[in-house]
Design an enzyme around this catalytic site. Structure first.
Site, PDB file in Angstrom:
ATOM      1  N   ASP A 782     101.481  44.487  65.507  1.00 21.25           N
ATOM      2  CA  ASP A 782     101.610  45.813  65.863  1.00 21.25           C
ATOM      3  C   ASP A 782     100.533  46.604  64.818  1.00 21.25           C
ATOM      4  OD1 ASP A 782     102.121  48.616  65.690  1.00 21.25           O
ATOM      5  OD2 ASP A 782     104.607  48.429  64.368  1.00 21.25           O
ATOM      6  N   HIS A1502      58.856  74.402  -2.708  1.00 20.27           N
ATOM      7  CA  HIS A1502      58.679  74.203  -1.572  1.00 20.27           C
ATOM      8  C   HIS A1502      59.047  73.381  -1.011  1.00 20.27           C
ATOM      9  CE1 HIS A1502      54.368  73.946   0.726  1.00 20.27           C
ATOM     10  NE2 HIS A1502      54.384  72.355   0.637  1.00 20.27           N
ATOM     11  N   HIS A1506      58.678  74.918   1.724  1.00 19.03           N
ATOM     12  CA  HIS A1506      57.183  74.268   2.322  1.00 19.03           C
ATOM     13  C   HIS A1506      56.823  76.726   3.089  1.00 19.03           C
ATOM     14  CE1 HIS A1506      56.953  70.981   3.759  1.00 19.03           C
ATOM     15  NE2 HIS A1506      58.860  71.040   4.778  1.00 19.03           N
ATOM     16  N   CYS A1530      51.830  68.011  -0.973  1.00 21.15           N
ATOM     17  CA  CYS A1530      52.394  67.862   0.245  1.00 21.15           C
ATOM     18  C   CYS A1530      52.693  67.556   1.623  1.00 21.15           C
ATOM     19  CB  CYS A1530      53.441  69.622   0.352  1.00 21.15           C
ATOM     20  SG  CYS A1530      54.229  69.460   1.827  1.00 21.15           S
ATOM     21  N   ASP A1558      55.493  89.187  22.913  1.00 22.43           N
ATOM     22  CA  ASP A1558      54.931  88.184  22.892  1.00 22.43           C
ATOM     23  C   ASP A1558      55.710  87.376  23.853  1.00 22.43           C
ATOM     24  OD1 ASP A1558      53.165  86.671  24.748  1.00 22.43           O
ATOM     25  OD2 ASP A1558      51.627  86.653  23.781  1.00 22.43           O
TER      26      ASP A1558
END
Length: 1768
Positions: A782, A1502, A1506, A1530, A1558
């Protein structure tokens, strides 16, 4: 009844009389013929001796069977009508007394008349009239039988008459001979019955009764002539007419009378006596002026008092039409409910116009067109039958066309014609398509190559109906598409009649065209030497003449030339072959001899050539072959330089893909020239056309005909005779000393065909006998069953079964069926075997072998070709036999994978061609991107380049690489191995980054100890596994590389890998999957085998050595089939085996002898590799973590792989222990029949585990680096229990039966209550936990370490103990308080935890001999310090481990316990504990004595932002030099140059007056790399946003963001980018009244301010991303916002103002220099006016007169000395 002829006639006479009582007159001869037909179809009927309704219905069933079997043409026209009349007569309970009285009265009237004249004229057949009653008396109530005027007429209504008792005594009536009159009258009424119904009336719901024929029928021309000849008998005709009227009055009771004037005015032509039918559709009423009723349908008929028939349309109820329309819409036109409504409507008389109106009202256009086509076709067939019957009902009448197009003409139809119309219409309705959803594209509806034309037209019409609504509107278009979209065969059939017929004609023309027609055309084209196209275009032309002489005008059988060749023909004698007839043996076609034995095929050559074998099937065979033999010297070359000799086909051949490979004759015979052999190859042009030529070898000593093996790839291929399709290449023959099997070949073939003609399926059930565990079972094969099912009656009662949770569904259903508890071994007659677990179901009629078993048996399903089957039978072959001449072919179908033990397909290629398996590839790779990756090839030295070129050529010859034009490229390089050979590698890191990585399929290494003891083993190693697995073709281009040349002397040669390349990230996974798929069938077939597969190493183990060898043979075939190669020299069949680095010798498993080279141990990378290998071996060595700790310590320190390392003395001693353990230690394979014990030893640092079965099986170790900084020993043992249980299930598939560990039961009880890990480790464990170790020396050696258990640190506060509080602060101050005394001291750490730990160490050091209750507000210390007493190893992290070790030593040195508790700080609760903690906490605080200096703040600012030097100086009030030094020191800022001062670009005079805008790119932001920047030119305020592009929509989004922060500008200046020049942006600015201008194209100086802003922004981004603030780990938006914050709010100008200050807080008062200026246009001077901006060479002057600013050259300006003006 019916047994004697006289009785037969007597019965017929009695039946006539019985019918007459019902007003039905029939002919006696017709009844005799009818009962003759009954006797033929029902032989049992004459023997019954009686008749009743039951037996008569049985006769009707026989009629129905006869009708279904032979069709309507074989059954008499009147059969069902007579059957129905007799059925009504038999079923009637009592005779109608009114009918009986009418008959009696009629006899009296007829007797008075001229009986003699009537009798003389009784033979005049054309004068007899008949009236048949068709009402179903059985279905009517008695009241309904008496009154018929209230009922609408049936489909075949009888003529209606008024019931008037006064007319019974009509004096004009006279007696006649009724018997003779009825016989003669019956002849004219047979045609009135509908002879052709779709189904016999007794079984048709719409025609359940026989048709009743009207008293006045459609006359013939002969009837008119004879009526004119009988004028003298007018009185008889009048009496006969009155008789009929009287009978109909008695039957119907209709007394309606119409004036004679109306009758005459509405008469029809021709007119019959007693009937006058109106032409109009309604009855005209002279007495009223009412409007006529609406003309609809159906046709009804009534009789007036004068016996005149009137027909008209009755108003039909439109609710029925609505109901039908609703049924069609909801359920479909062919639904049962819809058909029931249609059949109910068909009970009425509907004219063709009525049907067309009804169908058009309820059906769509397409369905209406289909119905109309089917209706016309049914009417055409019916008209043909009517023509044969001679009743005059033609096609126009049936369809209502031509002269019968109006309703007036259709109303005059006879009832029989109405019956045929209803039948044709309902049959056409039943053929409507099922409700569906056809496609909407009409031109896209095309006919498939094998699709029936009718199905194609149906799809076309259905689609047209949906598109046009009314299909008639598009009928011409549909007809055109039906031709244009048809396949070539149907187009050729339609082409001659394209403009001569309609769609119905198209369907008839193409009704026989199908797949067999296509193949027949191909054969015909080959026979005629034409292409299929030419044959279709010329099939109606003359095809030629005689096949013998080739001349036209006669056939081969009449050919004189042929007959003259043999003037003296011999007479054959008895056939020596079959011995059954007189004929020549070569003409014998018998399949069996005189004894019935099958005969073999013909031997030798006959006129037809050799016996048809594998090389000569009828498809693709010699059809007009030339018998001339040519030698190889006659072959031609295409050109002087051609290597091959052209081979042509000597036949006109047709090949189809379904035929497979076929042999083609060339007419060329051997032998070949001396010392050569031939190679047949295909031509490139043939492959392009779809013809595949198989290569073949021609032996030097072969003298037979050279033949070509060809196959059509995808379509039908026609090979004309003489066309070059192949070439023969001659090659030198190399003779070797190999064994010769045959001395000389000659024209013989080796072996037989590999083809086997599969026996077709017959009516016999396909059963099979199999043995399950030695018991025989018979079952059906079958293929539709998923599983195998055994019926319970056959199942042995002692075989165990279990109930399952599944459901089996088929024709029935079985819920929770039972299944075998164990696998059963199945075996067939050929000793094939496997494993199966069948289901067991009761009351099953037969056992079913499902696909789970059939797949193991390798059963194949084949669908044979009917044409091939017929050809084989015609040649004398029988199914089940080989097709070779000796019938010794292989008795099995050809598998898809080919046969590896035989070469070739057929005869002449028997030693030439391998039919390879279908190409298999590795799984496709999923890619992240299709964008090509190109990494340039780096230069190679001359030595390495030469090695690379040699390796590339080797790979090219091996077929591992091919030349490439791929856009991908990655570099290659070569390395020299220890052996001195070079190895080719490719850097595929860039390609690996673009692919989706596959997960590991085997996360662990398989262990050989899990192999059961006593198993036989075979170890296999695959050869070049990666190089035998082909890549997917679509993936190959990505692994391309280039081969460079020195000094660029030539272009680089490019190649790509066809196989798995080494270095590809997914190559190991793809290799594992490919090999695993090849092994999987073997695993299923040999489930009892223990098969281990790891990469290219395979191990097979089993109980029986014979089974192991059989499994190995099958595995070898499976691997070879998939292209994998086994290294023969690495196949191990006996002890000792080497597998995965171990040596297996019987039950013992040892490590291979290893010598550790110390001279190579110099860097961290060297030691990392060495310790990785040692750690891999630890499961098989009894080395503890403490033994290896000195080696592990070497890995600590610098993380650079090249950082130097060296062996210490302790590490050298550990290394010697490793070497000794490798040489001496072994483990054994597991015995699954014995219990498995897991032992835990309390070794140094960490515990060690061991699986034990009288000998060590496997060692288990915890990681060298614990997960926690402080891991108590008892927690380590719990972790080891978890690891051991996991390994036991992972490697052995079971839990250890016993776990032996060092703790007693009471200690385990304590651990279960007070720890978290022990309950988890022992959860769901069903075995024993013990602490009694087996008596073994190895085990006793491992128990040397003592168990550590907590005893100093108490879990609860102590009595009479000193109360101490500790605390620590991030300021570095530690303090503890006791007895109102506070001790504080400074530490060097800023971590509060470390500071408080030092305070606790100080407490333990200060009070070593006192009991303490110590409280700390650190939860971490309160949890960690109690663990120190049981921790054997502290993980080293920063300074914490150092202080923990110091604290642990203080605990070990104490003899008096102490308690450490946790208290929450700053709780504000009252009491001494909170007060003591608060005092200690205050002691850690420090008062700042000095303020933080400005310089420190500047440095911090800083470091955070920075800032530039100027901003630092102004913000924190430090000197200029200090600010500059902060920036210079730095490391981030020193690499960026200072930004120049603002230039001279025009600026706005006030905020938001002029912006510059821009876009800049910052690639580190990924998809958000497009940074849109806008800057206010007055203040320098910067606004930026991250976008995903530069289009107008991104620009507008940026501006809207800017508007939300600083408002809307007056003027915007941009460059000429496409996002700014678009119409959308122009409209945006215009709507907001923003002036938009552009800078100078390609000149960035015009946008100088925003360009400098780009630089400032990018520099700031680079600075802050390298800092230590949170944005470095933040998103791109956080980093950008931080940068804008710095630029806008923190950077200061010289006036100490930021950009935000300049924008939001403009100066309210400012002094301006005054100047006079000259206007260059009119050379006039103006002023003095204030100067707004003084730039380099230009000046911006504010003209107070014009209230506007003017930019002027500096030379046109003159300053007014010391004059200034303030501006509010």
């Amino acid at each position: 009844m019916g047994q004697e002829l006289s009785q037969h006639e007597l019965y017929v006479e009695q039946l006539k009389k019985a019918l007459k009582t019902r007003g039905v007159k029939v002919k006696g001869n017709d009844l005799l013929k009818f009962f003759d037909f009954v006797k033929d179809t029902c032989p049992w009927f004459p023997q019954e001796g009686t008749i009743d309704i039951k037996r008569w219905r049985r006769v009707g069933d026989c009629f129905q069977d006869y009708y279904n079997t032979f069709g309507p043409e074989k059954i008499p026209v009147t059969a069902f009508s007579y059957w129905n009349l007799i059925k009504d007569l038999i079923d009637k309970k009592e005779a109608d007394p009114q009918v009986m009285a009418a008959v009696t009265q009629t006899e009296k009237i007829l007797k008075v008349s001229s009986q003699t004249d009537l009798r003389d004229n009784s033979h005049n057949k054309d004068m007899d009239l008949i009236s048949l009653e068709s009402d179903d008396e059985e279905a009517k109530a008695p009241s309904e039988k008496m009154t018929m005027s209230n009922k609408s007429p049936k489909k075949y209504p009888a003529m209606l008459a008024s019931q008037n008792n006064n007319t019974d005594k009509d004096p004009d009536l006279s007696e006649v001979d009724w018997d003779g009159l009825e016989d003669e009258a019956a002849k004219y009424h047979n045609p009135d019955w509908p002879p052709f119904l779709s189904r016999p009336p007794p079984y048709n719901r719409t025609a359940a009764t026989a048709p009743a024929v009207m008293a006045v029928v459609n006359p013939k021309e002969e009837l008119k002539e004879k009526i004119s000849q009988l004028e003298e008998q007018i009185k008889l005709e009048e009496l006969h007419q009155s008789l009929i009227i009287r009978l109909q009055k008695l039957k119907t009771g209709n007394e309606r009378v119409t004036s004679s004037g109306n009758i005459e005015s509405h008469s029809r032509t021709p007119k019959w006596p007693g009937q006058c039918l109106p032409k109009g559709k309604y009855l005209i009423n002279k007495n009223t002026e009412e409007y006529p009723p609406k003309d609809i349908f159906p046709v009804t008929e009534t009789m007036d008092g004068q016996g005149q028939a009137w027909r008209h349309h009755n108003g039909f109820d439109f609710t029925v039409i609505k109901e039908l329309k609703t049924a069609v819409s909801q359920y479909g036109a062919t639904a049962p409910y819809t058909l029931a409504i249609v059949e109910s409507i068909a009970d009425n008389w509907l004219t063709p116009t009525d049907w067309n109106t009804l169908v058009r009202a309820v059906l769509s256009g397409g369905d209406h067109l289909i119905w109309k086509s089917e209706f016309f076709e049914n009417c055409r067939d019916t008209a043909k039958r009517n023509q044969q019957a001679g009743n005059g009902w033609d096609f126009d009448m049936l369809t209502g066309s031509g002269n019968y197009a109006n309703t007036d003409a259709q109303m005059q139809y006879d009832p029989g014609l109405f019956a045929q119309i209803q039948a044709a219409a309902t049959n056409a309705w039943r053929k409507l398509p099922v409700k569906g959803d056809p496609g909407a594209s009409l031109t896209g509806v095309k006919q498939g190559p094998d699709e029936p034309f009718a199905d194609f037209v149906h799809r076309l019409i259905t689609t047209a109906g949906r598109i046009f609504g009314n299909a008639e509107a598009g009928v011409d278009y549909v007809k055109q598409l039906a031709y244009e979209n048809a396949n070539p065969a149907c187009q050729a059939a339609i082409r001659p009649y394209r403009k001569k017929t309609d769609l119905t004609g198209y369907i008839r023309l193409c009704s026989d065209i199908g797949p067999s027609y296509q193949q027949g055309l191909a054969m015909a084209a080959a026979f005629s030497g034409q292409t299929v196209k030419d044959l279709l275009n010329n099939k109606n032309k003359d095809r030629g003449g005689c096949f013998k002489c080739g001349k036209k005008g006669h056939f081969a059988k009449d050919c004189r030339d042929h007959s003259n060749k043999n003037p003296e023909s011999k007479v054959p004698g008895l056939c020596p072959r079959c011995k059954r007839g007189k004929h020549w043996a070569n003409e014998c076609k018998s399949k069996t001899d005189s004894q019935g034995n099958p005969l073999p095929p013909h031997q030798g050559n006959r006129d037809e050539g050799p016996a048809p074998g594998p090389e000569a099937s009828l498809w693709g065979s010699q059809l007009c072959s030339s018998q001339q033999q040519q030698s190889i010297s006659k072959l031609n070359r295409a050109s002087p330089g051609s290597a091959g000799l052209d081979l042509c086909s000597t036949t006109h051949t047709v090949l189809t893909p379904e035929m497979g490979p076929q042999t083609l004759a060339t007419g060329v015979y051997g032998p070949l020239p001396p010392n050569t052999f031939g190679l047949i190859l295909g031509r490139g042009s043939t492959t392009v056309k779809g013809l595949q030529i198989y290569p073949g070898v021609i032996d030097n000593d072969y003298t037979g005909e050279f033949k070509i093996m060809a196959r059509a790839i995808s379509s039908i291929i026609t090979i004309p005779q003489g066309e070059r399709i192949a070439q023969l290449v001659l090659l030198p023959l190399l003779r070797t000393a190999h064994k010769i099997q045959h001395p000389y070949r000659g024209d013989k073939n080796f072996g037989s065909s590999d083809i086997f003609w599969v026996q077709p399926i017959t009516h016999q059930k396909p059963s099979l006998v199999l043995w399950l565990d030695g018991k025989a079972f018979t079952g059906l094969i079958d293929t539709g069953a998923d599983v195998t099912i055994i019926k319970q009656e056959d199942w042995p009662s002692h075989w165990p079964t279990t109930e399952t949770l599944t459901n089996l569904r088929g024709i029935g259903q079985s819920n929770n069926p039972r299944q075998s508890s164990k696998y059963l071994t199945w075996k067939d007659k050929e000793n094939n075997s496997g494993l199966i677990k069948p289901f067991v179901i009761p009351n099953l009629p037969v056992n079913l072998w499902g696909r789970d078993l059939l797949s193991q048996m390798k059963i194949m399903m084949c669908s044979p070709n009917d044409i091939v089957t017929a050809q084989m039978l015609a040649q004398g072959y029988s199914p089940g036999k080989g097709l070779g001449k000796r019938e010794d072919g292989i008795l099995q179908p050809i598998p898809n994978s080919g046969q590896l033990d035989r070469k070739g397909f057929g005869n002449f290629l028997a030693t030439a061609v391998d039919i390879l398996a279908p190409q298999r590839y590795a799984d496709p790779i999923t890619w992240k991107s299709d964008e090509p990756v190109w990494v340039d090839q780096w230069p190679l030295t001359q030595e390495k380049l030469a090695a690379a070129q040699q390796l590339v050529q080797e790979q090219l010859q091996a077929g591992h690489i091919i030349e490439s034009n791929s856009p991908w490229n990655t570099p290659i390089f070569v390395i020299k191995k220890k052996s001195g050979k070079w190895r080719l590698l490719q850097d595929l890191r860039a390609v690996n980054a673009t692919m989706v990585l596959m997960g590991a399929l085997q996360p662990g290494l398989p262990s050989p100890v899990a192999i059961p003891q006593g198993y036989f083993k075979i170890v296999i190693d695959l050869k070049d596994c990666f190089f035998t697995i082909p890549l997917q073709p679509v993936d190959q281009k990505r692994f391309a590389f280039s081969l460079p040349s020195t000094n660029f002397k030539q272009p680089m040669k490019r190649y790509q890998w066809k196989v798995l390349p080494q270095g590809m990230a997914n190559s190991p996974t793809l290799c594992q999957k490919y090999v695993a798929a090849a092994i999987e069938p073997v695993r299923k077939s040999w489930a009892q085998m223990y098969i281990i597969h790891y990469m290219d190493d395979i191990l097979i183990a089993g109980k029986l050595g014979e089974q192991v060898l059989q499994c190995f043979a099958q595995l070898k075939q499976a691997l070879t089939t998939t292209g994998l190669q086994i290294a023969p020299e690495k196949v191990q069949l006996q002890d000792p085996y080497t597998y995965l680095g171990f040596q297996i010798n019987g039950p013992k498993i040892t490590n291979q002898k290893a010598v550790i080279r110390r001279d190579k141990l110099q860097t961290l990378n060297d030691f990392q590799k060495l310790l990785g290998d040692i750690n891999w071996l630890r499961p098989y060595l009894h080395l503890t973590t403490g033994d290896l700790k000195p080696l592990f310590d070497i890995l600590k320190g610098d993380s650079n792989p090249n950082s130097p390392r060296s062996l210490s003395e302790a590490a050298l001693a550990s290394l010697q222990k490793v070497e000794t353990a490798i040489a001496e230690q072994f483990v054994t394979q597991i015995d699954y029949t014995q219990p498995l014990t897991f032992l835990i030893f309390n070794t140094t640092l960490t515990p060690t585990g061991l699986f034990w079965q009288n000998n060590p099986v496997m060692w288990v170790h915890l990681p060298a680096s614990p997960k926690k900084v402080l891991l108590p020993y008892y927690d380590a043992i719990a972790d080891l229990i978890i690891l051991g249980r996991d390994n036991s299930k992972k490697y052995f598939g079971l839990e250890p039966s016993t776990i032996i560990q060092p703790y007693s039961k009471s200690q385990i009880h304590w651990l279960m209550q007070n720890t978290e890990t022990w309950p988890i480790a022992c959860a769901s464990y069903a075995g024993n936990i013990d602490n009694h170790y087996p008596p073994n020396k190895l085990i006793q050696f491992c128990k040397l370490h003592a168990v550590v258990f907590p005893r100093i640190i108490s879990k609860t506060p102590l009595d009479n103990a000193l109360l101490v509080f500790t605390d620590g602060s991030s300021t570095g101050i530690a303090a503890y308080t006791f007895e109102k005394t506070t001790v504080r001291f400074k530490t060097s750490h800023t971590s509060a935890q470390l500071v408080e730990l030092q305070a606790l160490i100080a407490v333990l050091s200060a009070f070593p001999h006192r009991a303490l209750n110590v409280y700390t507000d650190s939860a971490y210390l309160a949890h960690s310090i109690p663990l120190l007493e049981t921790v054997s190893h502290i993980k080293h992290i920063s300074d914490t481990a150092k202080f923990f070790l110091q604290c642990q030593q203080l605990i070990y040195n104490r003899s008096i316990p102490f308690y450490l508790g946790h208290i929450r700080a700053h709780s504000g609760l009252p009491g001494p504990l909170s007060q003591g903690n608060h005092i200690t906490d205050l002691a850690t605080k420090v008062v700042a004595t000095t303020l933080t200096t400005n310089l420190t703040e500047a440095q911090t600012a800083h470091a955070l932002h920075h800032l530039n030097a100027q901003s630092l100086r102004l913000m924190f009030k430090i000197t200029r030099e200090q600010a500059r030094q902060i920036v210079k020191q730095c490391p981030t800022c020193v690499t960026y140059l200072p930004i120049p001062h603002f230039g001279v670009n025009p600026k706005g005079l006030v905020p938001n007056m002029l912006w510059q805008m821009d876009v800049t790119h910052y690639s580190e932001f990924g998809k958000l790399k497009y940074v849109h920047v806008s800057i206010d030119t007055f203040s320098g305020f910067l606004v930026a946003t991250l976008q995903t592009g530069e289009a107008t929509k991104h620009v507008i989004a940026h501006l809207l963001h800017c508007f939300s922060i600083i408002g809307q500008p007056i003027h915007i200046k941009t460059d000429n980018g496409p996002g700014y020049t678009s119409s959308n942006f122009r409209a945006f600015c215009s709507k907001l009244h923003i002036k938009h201008t552009f800078g100078i194209p390609y000149n960035p100086q015009g946008q100088g301010i925003v360009e400098r802003a780009h630089l400032s922004l990018k520099n700031t981004l680079e600075k802050i991303k390298k800092g230590e603030w949170y944005p470095t780990q933040g998103s791109p938006r956080n980093i950008l916002n931080h940068a804008l914050f710095i630029l806008n709010f923190l950077n200061l100008d010289a006036q100490n103002k930021s950009a935000a200050d300049r924008f939001w807080h403009t100066s309210s008062k400012k002094e301006y220099a005054m100047v006079k200026w000259k206007d260059p246009l009119d050379n006039t001077w103006h002023g003095p006016d204030p100067v707004l901006i003084w730039g380099r060479g230009s000046v911006c002057v504010y003209s107070q007169t014009h209230d506007a600013a003017r930019w002027l050259p500096e030379r046109l300006v003159r300053q007014v000395s010391n004059v200034t003006q303030s501006r509010e």
